[in-house]
Design a protein around this motif. Structure first.
Motif, mmCIF file in Angstrom:
data_model
loop_
_atom_site.group_PDB
_atom_site.id
_atom_site.type_symbol
_atom_site.label_atom_id
_atom_site.label_comp_id
_atom_site.label_asym_id
_atom_site.label_seq_id
_atom_site.Cartn_x
_atom_site.Cartn_y
_atom_site.Cartn_z
ATOM 1 N N GLY A 58 0.832 -1.248 -0.070
ATOM 2 C CA GLY A 58 -0.009 -0.019 0.009
ATOM 3 C C GLY A 58 0.790 1.300 0.044
ATOM 4 O O GLY A 58 1.976 1.261 -0.547
ATOM 5 N N ALA A 59 0.418 2.377 0.453
ATOM 6 C CA ALA A 59 0.704 3.740 0.399
ATOM 7 C C ALA A 59 0.672 4.369 1.747
ATOM 8 O O ALA A 59 -0.074 3.946 2.641
ATOM 9 N N LEU A 60 2.106 5.109 2.224
ATOM 10 C CA LEU A 60 1.878 5.874 3.223
ATOM 11 C C LEU A 60 2.023 7.274 2.918
ATOM 12 O O LEU A 60 2.633 7.735 2.113
ATOM 13 N N ILE A 61 0.941 7.910 3.543
ATOM 14 C CA ILE A 61 1.039 9.592 3.255
ATOM 15 C C ILE A 61 1.491 10.376 4.419
ATOM 16 O O ILE A 61 1.007 10.188 5.354
ATOM 17 N N ILE A 111 -2.394 4.419 4.542
ATOM 18 C CA ILE A 111 -1.900 4.928 5.859
ATOM 19 C C ILE A 111 -1.438 6.479 5.964
ATOM 20 O O ILE A 111 -0.796 6.892 5.120
ATOM 21 N N CYS A 112 -2.231 7.115 6.540
ATOM 22 C CA CYS A 112 -2.056 8.674 6.813
ATOM 23 C C CYS A 112 -1.426 8.790 8.111
ATOM 24 O O CYS A 112 -1.784 8.549 9.010
ATOM 25 N N TYR A 113 -0.448 9.876 8.063
ATOM 26 C CA TYR A 113 0.136 10.532 9.305
ATOM 27 C C TYR A 113 -0.381 11.680 9.570
ATOM 28 O O TYR A 113 -0.513 12.725 8.647
ATOM 29 N N ILE A 132 -9.608 16.030 9.030
ATOM 30 C CA ILE A 132 -9.304 14.819 8.559
ATOM 31 C C ILE A 132 -10.683 14.238 7.767
ATOM 32 O O ILE A 132 -11.795 14.018 8.727
ATOM 33 N N ASP A 133 -10.741 13.961 6.622
ATOM 34 C CA ASP A 133 -11.642 13.309 5.873
ATOM 35 C C ASP A 133 -11.741 11.603 6.238
ATOM 36 O O ASP A 133 -10.753 10.954 5.621
ATOM 37 N N HIS A 139 -5.709 3.664 7.955
ATOM 38 C CA HIS A 139 -5.047 3.891 9.107
ATOM 39 C C HIS A 139 -4.617 5.236 9.250
ATOM 40 O O HIS A 139 -4.471 6.067 8.278
ATOM 41 N N ILE A 140 -4.625 5.679 10.535
ATOM 42 C CA ILE A 140 -3.692 6.826 10.927
ATOM 43 C C ILE A 140 -2.955 6.922 11.859
ATOM 44 O O ILE A 140 -2.951 6.162 12.802
ATOM 45 N N VAL A 141 -1.478 7.328 11.631
ATOM 46 C CA VAL A 141 -0.616 7.438 12.340
ATOM 47 C C VAL A 141 -0.710 8.556 13.155
ATOM 48 O O VAL A 141 -0.456 9.715 12.642
ATOM 49 N N PHE A 142 -0.834 8.597 14.461
ATOM 50 C CA PHE A 142 -0.908 9.761 15.373
ATOM 51 C C PHE A 142 0.558 10.110 15.930
ATOM 52 O O PHE A 142 1.148 9.349 16.532
ATOM 53 N N ALA A 143 0.990 11.383 15.597
ATOM 54 C CA ALA A 143 2.169 11.714 16.126
ATOM 55 C C ALA A 143 1.849 13.226 16.760
ATOM 56 O O ALA A 143 1.464 14.201 15.904
ATOM 57 N N PHE A 144 2.015 13.495 17.941
ATOM 58 C CA PHE A 144 3.113 12.657 18.619
ATOM 59 C C PHE A 144 2.189 12.342 19.990
ATOM 60 O O PHE A 144 1.364 13.068 20.504
ATOM 61 N N ALA A 145 2.317 11.310 20.416
ATOM 62 C CA ALA A 145 2.047 10.811 21.915
ATOM 63 C C ALA A 145 3.360 10.281 22.568
ATOM 64 O O ALA A 145 4.177 10.233 21.898
#
Length: 181
Positions: A58-61, A111-113, A132-133, A139-145
């Motif tokens: 897949g792809a990571l955005i 996957i979106c960042y 965010i649409d 998937h969403i990668v949440f930064a930062f925790a």
């Protein structure tokens, strides 16, 4: 480093665009002694086709806030780059989180960042979870925790939901990742 919407603004203000002057559809723009390479819908489609042809996962955005998320600058609607990826991977558009889950069964990952520091970008680039649409990403990668002991905890002052419905909501993002909104 410029966001796509910032590049669109530069193109509107006299930068010269060399969209199709490369065999691999890799656009760049310049003005005097400055230049920048960037992505557009055609270059994204080319790269997405490569991913499909090689049967990659897949792809990571990176990152949601660097696309034209308001659709105000590039005259191509909201999230034109991310939608180019999604449209290239899918034969039909999906509109619900349930359909995204179905795509997971087919090993299609989008996957979106999301960076919580994007709230500090100057207008018009300020970006919050509300931007965010939910139909864009599987998937969403949440930064930062941060991890404290065995717990994931908020990093920014307004990541934790304080009941006032102001600012970024760490808990809201986590719920968004695991629930049908």
């Amino acid at each position: 480093f410029l966001s796509y919407y910032e590049i669109c603004e530069k193109l509107k203000n006299g930068w010269i665009d060399n969209l199709s002057n490369t065999k691999d559809n890799l656009p760049y723009a310049y003005n005097s002694n400055e230049w920048i390479a960037y992505e557009n819908s055609l270059s994204i489609k080319t790269k997405s086709s490569y991913i499909k042809d090689k049967s990659l996962g897949g792809a990571l955005i990176f990152a949601l806030d660097t696309d034209d998320f308001n659709g105000e600058f590039c005259n191509k609607g909201k999230y034109p780059l991310i939608n180019s990826i999604k449209n290239e991977f899918l034969t039909s558009k999906f509109t619900k989180i349930n359909q995204i889950t179905e795509n997971l069964k087919n090993d299609k990952y989008f996957i979106c960042y999301y960076t919580n520091w994007s709230q500090y970008r100057p207008e018009p680039g300020t970006f919050f979870p509300e931007n965010i649409d939910p139909n864009l990403c599987t998937h969403i990668v949440f930064a930062f925790a941060k991890v404290v002991g065995d717990n994931i905890e908020p990093y920014e002052w307004n990541d934790q939901d304080n009941g006032l419905n102001e600012g970024i909501r760490f808990i809201k993002i986590i719920r968004f990742l695991i629930c049908d909104k």
